[in-house]
Design an enzyme around this catalytic site. Structure first.
Site, PDB file in Angstrom:
ATOM      1  N   LYS A  96       0.806  -1.218   0.000  1.00  0.00           N
ATOM      2  CA  LYS A  96       0.000   0.000   0.000  1.00  0.00           C
ATOM      3  C   LYS A  96       0.843   1.274   0.000  1.00  0.00           C
ATOM      4  CE  LYS A  96      -4.403  -1.796   1.295  1.00  0.00           C
ATOM      5  NZ  LYS A  96      -5.517  -1.908   2.276  1.00  0.00           N
ATOM      6  N   ARG A 143      -3.426  -9.999   4.771  1.00  0.00           N
ATOM      7  CA  ARG A 143      -3.882 -10.079   3.369  1.00  0.00           C
ATOM      8  C   ARG A 143      -2.744  -9.561   2.514  1.00  0.00           C
ATOM      9  NH1 ARG A 143      -5.973  -6.737  -0.339  1.00  0.00           N
ATOM     10  NH2 ARG A 143      -7.505  -7.583  -1.822  1.00  0.00           N
TER      11      ARG A 143
HETATM   12  N1  LIG Z   1     -10.293  -6.858   4.309  1.00  0.00           N
HETATM   13  C1  LIG Z   1      -9.590  -6.097   3.423  1.00  0.00           C
HETATM   14  N2  LIG Z   1      -9.860  -6.165   2.099  1.00  0.00           N
HETATM   15  C2  LIG Z   1      -9.160  -5.386   1.225  1.00  0.00           C
HETATM   16  N3  LIG Z   1      -9.465  -5.427  -0.094  1.00  0.00           N
HETATM   17  C3  LIG Z   1      -8.784  -4.645  -0.969  1.00  0.00           C
HETATM   18  C4  LIG Z   1      -7.788  -3.788  -0.507  1.00  0.00           C
HETATM   19  C5  LIG Z   1      -7.082  -2.907  -1.485  1.00  0.00           C
HETATM   20  O1  LIG Z   1      -5.851  -3.459  -1.788  1.00  0.00           O
HETATM   21  P1  LIG Z   1      -5.580  -4.232  -3.193  1.00  0.00           P
HETATM   22  O2  LIG Z   1      -5.976  -3.248  -4.266  1.00  0.00           O
HETATM   23  O3  LIG Z   1      -4.151  -4.545  -3.144  1.00  0.00           O
HETATM   24  O4  LIG Z   1      -6.444  -5.439  -3.206  1.00  0.00           O
HETATM   25  N4  LIG Z   1      -7.444  -3.728   0.800  1.00  0.00           N
HETATM   26  C6  LIG Z   1      -8.139  -4.514   1.690  1.00  0.00           C
HETATM   27  C7  LIG Z   1      -7.871  -4.485   3.109  1.00  0.00           C
HETATM   28  O5  LIG Z   1      -6.993  -3.750   3.604  1.00  0.00           O
HETATM   29  N5  LIG Z   1      -8.620  -5.278   3.922  1.00  0.00           N
END
Ligand SMILES: Nc1nc2ncc(COP(=O)(O)O)nc2c(=O)[nH]1
Length: 286
Positions: free
Chosen positions: A228, A267
């Site tokens: 991020k 994650r």
């Molecule tokens: N539970 C949860 N879900 C998520 N989904 C997408 C993203 C965005 O990140 P990406 O674009 O790398 O998927 N961040 C989260 C998060 O921090 N927590």
């Protein structure tokens, strides 16, 4: 060389997930515009191949998402989202993976649950829909409640706090009340600070330093820091922030430290190194 294809794990159940360590959730974005992997997996086949690599590489959960949630991303219709994710969910379930569906749409969550997904991962935060609350309560499925404010167009402007940890905790407790009112069980509610969602740089670090305030609420806590922007900003050299794919080592560091503070799961995009980190962290508290 072909990756060694391990025997698929027995079909996973949420209750069987405990491994005596923080779990690793592999990110599988089936979107053309996801910031973190540059949309390398915009077709179902390449997404499934990537999902299988993460699963056979040891990921405990595969998080399948069909809509980029990065600030400023264009929303997609539930129909388009389902067209993208359902074949991938079905293939990962067939391979024996435990799948979470990353969506704000109750209709997509329902279809993914029907296709065998076991967890709903919804980044709606305060804009969670009544349909979603009713769905996960009626089906009694684990739901990841992520703190956020506004939507991808407005969340950056809402990153204004006097006490970010206190306010995030309070807003998660308020949202928890809505799930409790619908009869959703506390042990099936997983909390997530929503790093990058209506948070600017320093506020993300405050939330990570204050992780004990979240785990102290008595729920499982998921941490999603992988690749991020706040990590990129930390790793600035010659005035230039690190690119997403240069943020994996910092992600692994956050993984180890979050695991040490009791995170239920992390994650991440780069499964292998993060899996090693949670195994190391488990030794520090064994
Ligand atoms: N539970 C949860 N879900 C998520 N989904 C997408 C993203 C965005 O990140 P990406 O674009 O790398 O998927 N961040 C989260 C998060 O921090 N927590």
């Amino acid at each position: 060389p072909l990756p060694v294809i391990r025997k698929a794990k027995a079909a996973a159940r949420f209750e069987d997930l405990a491994q005596g360590r923080t779990l690793v959730m592999g990110v599988l974005n089936v979107t053309p515009d996801s910031f973190s992997d540059g949309g390398n997996h915009s077709t179902a086949d390449s997404a499934i191949a990537h999902g299988l690599r993460m699963f056979y590489g040891g990921a405990d959960i595969i998080d399948v998402g069909g809509e980029s949630t990065r600030p400023g991303a264009d929303p997609v219709t539930p129909e388009e989202e389902q067209r993208r994710v359902l074949p991938v969910v079905a293939a990962m379930v067939k391979a024996g993976a435990l799948v979470s569906i990353d969506t704000v749409n109750a209709s997509t969550a329902a279809a993914a649950l029907d296709a065998g997904a076991l967890i709903v991962n919804d980044v709606s935060g305060q804009r969670v829909t009544a349909e979603m609350i009713e769905l996960v309560s009626a089906r009694k499925v684990p739901y990841i409640l992520t703190h956020s404010r506004g939507d991808s167009q407005t969340m950056d402007s809402l990153a204004v706090y006097t006490d970010v940890v206190g306010e995030v905790v309070a807003e998660l407790e308020e949202l928890r009340g809505r799930f409790r009112a619908a009869g959703h069980a506390d042990e099936r509610l997983i909390l997530d600070p929503g790093l990058g969602f209506a948070k600017a740089g320093a506020q993300n670090w405050e939330l990570l330093r204050g992780l004990d305030r979240l785990t102290g609420l008595g729920h499982r806590v998921l941490v999603g820091a992988s690749r991020k922007r706040f990590l990129g900003e930390l790793l600035t050299t010659a005035g230039k922030a690190a690119a997403p794919i240069e943020r994996d080592a910092a992600t692994v560091a956050v993984t180890a430290l979050s695991a040490g503070r009791g995170a239920w799961a992390v994650r991440v995009h780069d499964v292998g190194p993060n899996l090693d980190a949670v195994k190391v962290a488990a030794r520090f508290s064994a």
